[in-house]
Design a protein around this motif. Structure first.
Motif, PDB file in Angstrom:
ATOM      1  N   MET A   9       0.814  -1.213   0.000  1.00 35.57           N
ATOM      2  CA  MET A   9       0.000   0.000   0.000  1.00 35.57           C
ATOM      3  C   MET A   9       0.851   1.268   0.000  1.00 35.57           C
ATOM      4  O   MET A   9       0.426   2.310  -0.497  1.00 35.57           O
ATOM      5  CB  MET A   9      -0.902   0.025   1.240  1.00 35.57           C
ATOM      6  CG  MET A   9      -1.951  -1.046   1.249  1.00 35.57           C
ATOM      7  SD  MET A   9      -2.727  -1.249   2.855  1.00 35.57           S
ATOM      8  CE  MET A   9      -3.350   0.357   3.182  1.00 35.57           C
ATOM      9  N   ALA A  10       2.037   1.198   0.564  1.00 35.74           N
ATOM     10  CA  ALA A  10       2.881   2.382   0.735  1.00 35.74           C
ATOM     11  C   ALA A  10       3.669   2.718  -0.526  1.00 35.74           C
ATOM     12  O   ALA A  10       4.628   3.486  -0.474  1.00 35.74           O
ATOM     13  CB  ALA A  10       3.817   2.189   1.921  1.00 35.74           C
ATOM     14  N   ARG A  11       3.283   2.157  -1.633  1.00 37.96           N
ATOM     15  CA  ARG A  11       3.869   2.475  -2.934  1.00 37.96           C
ATOM     16  C   ARG A  11       2.724   2.918  -3.834  1.00 37.96           C
ATOM     17  O   ARG A  11       1.704   2.249  -3.915  1.00 37.96           O
ATOM     18  CB  ARG A  11       4.568   1.254  -3.527  1.00 37.96           C
ATOM     19  CG  ARG A  11       5.805   0.872  -2.770  1.00 37.96           C
ATOM     20  CD  ARG A  11       6.293  -0.501  -3.186  1.00 37.96           C
ATOM     21  NE  ARG A  11       7.570  -0.849  -2.627  1.00 37.96           N
ATOM     22  CZ  ARG A  11       7.765  -1.207  -1.360  1.00 37.96           C
ATOM     23  NH1 ARG A  11       6.763  -1.252  -0.530  1.00 37.96           N
ATOM     24  NH2 ARG A  11       8.971  -1.506  -0.929  1.00 37.96           N
ATOM     25  N   TYR A  12       2.917   4.026  -4.509  1.00 39.02           N
ATOM     26  CA  TYR A  12       1.811   4.586  -5.271  1.00 39.02           C
ATOM     27  C   TYR A  12       2.160   4.709  -6.752  1.00 39.02           C
ATOM     28  O   TYR A  12       3.220   5.203  -7.113  1.00 39.02           O
ATOM     29  CB  TYR A  12       1.425   5.969  -4.718  1.00 39.02           C
ATOM     30  CG  TYR A  12       0.190   6.506  -5.362  1.00 39.02           C
ATOM     31  CD1 TYR A  12      -1.062   6.019  -5.016  1.00 39.02           C
ATOM     32  CD2 TYR A  12       0.266   7.465  -6.346  1.00 39.02           C
ATOM     33  CE1 TYR A  12      -2.205   6.483  -5.625  1.00 39.02           C
ATOM     34  CE2 TYR A  12      -0.868   7.939  -6.968  1.00 39.02           C
ATOM     35  CZ  TYR A  12      -2.098   7.437  -6.600  1.00 39.02           C
ATOM     36  OH  TYR A  12      -3.229   7.902  -7.223  1.00 39.02           O
ATOM     37  N   GLY A  13       1.247   4.256  -7.588  1.00 38.91           N
ATOM     38  CA  GLY A  13       1.384   4.425  -9.028  1.00 38.91           C
ATOM     39  C   GLY A  13       2.320   3.430  -9.674  1.00 38.91           C
ATOM     40  O   GLY A  13       2.891   2.561  -9.034  1.00 38.91           O
ATOM     41  N   ARG A  14       2.442   3.568 -10.984  1.00 36.64           N
ATOM     42  CA  ARG A  14       3.304   2.657 -11.755  1.00 36.64           C
ATOM     43  C   ARG A  14       4.764   2.736 -11.341  1.00 36.64           C
ATOM     44  O   ARG A  14       5.492   1.759 -11.389  1.00 36.64           O
ATOM     45  CB  ARG A  14       3.199   2.973 -13.240  1.00 36.64           C
ATOM     46  CG  ARG A  14       1.921   2.529 -13.853  1.00 36.64           C
ATOM     47  CD  ARG A  14       1.987   2.661 -15.368  1.00 36.64           C
ATOM     48  NE  ARG A  14       0.750   2.205 -15.931  1.00 36.64           N
ATOM     49  CZ  ARG A  14      -0.039   2.941 -16.692  1.00 36.64           C
ATOM     50  NH1 ARG A  14       0.296   4.174 -16.991  1.00 36.64           N
ATOM     51  NH2 ARG A  14      -1.158   2.440 -17.160  1.00 36.64           N
TER      52      ARG A  14
END
Length: 78
Positions: free
Chosen positions: A59-64
């Protein structure tokens, strides 16, 4: 910590939560946005919500590009 709401709510939007603690299995977050879809809602529903560490890492990573952002606050008085 900036998270993606996708794994919780199915929405692909960024969202800030406060990490209030962690242990071997869980990261505990305070999420002021949790009450909108949960009835009845009390203020304590959004405090120390346990999220499995593996799930939180995703969850703590966003986007491509898997961007990450966090704000660290130190409680030392100056």
């Amino acid at each position: 910590v900036l998270i993606s709401q996708y794994r919780i709510y199915g929405d692909k939007i960024p969202h800030w939560v406060v990490v209030s603690g962690f242990d071997d299995r869980f990261v505990y977050v305070s999420d002021p946005d949790i009450g909108e879809d949960h009835e009845p809602f009390t203020g304590s529903d959004c405090l120390s919500v346990p999220i499995l560490r593996h799930e939180f890492d995703l969850m703590a990573r966003y986007g491509r590009d898997k961007l990450q952002a966090a704000v660290f606050i130190d409680k030392k008085a100056r």
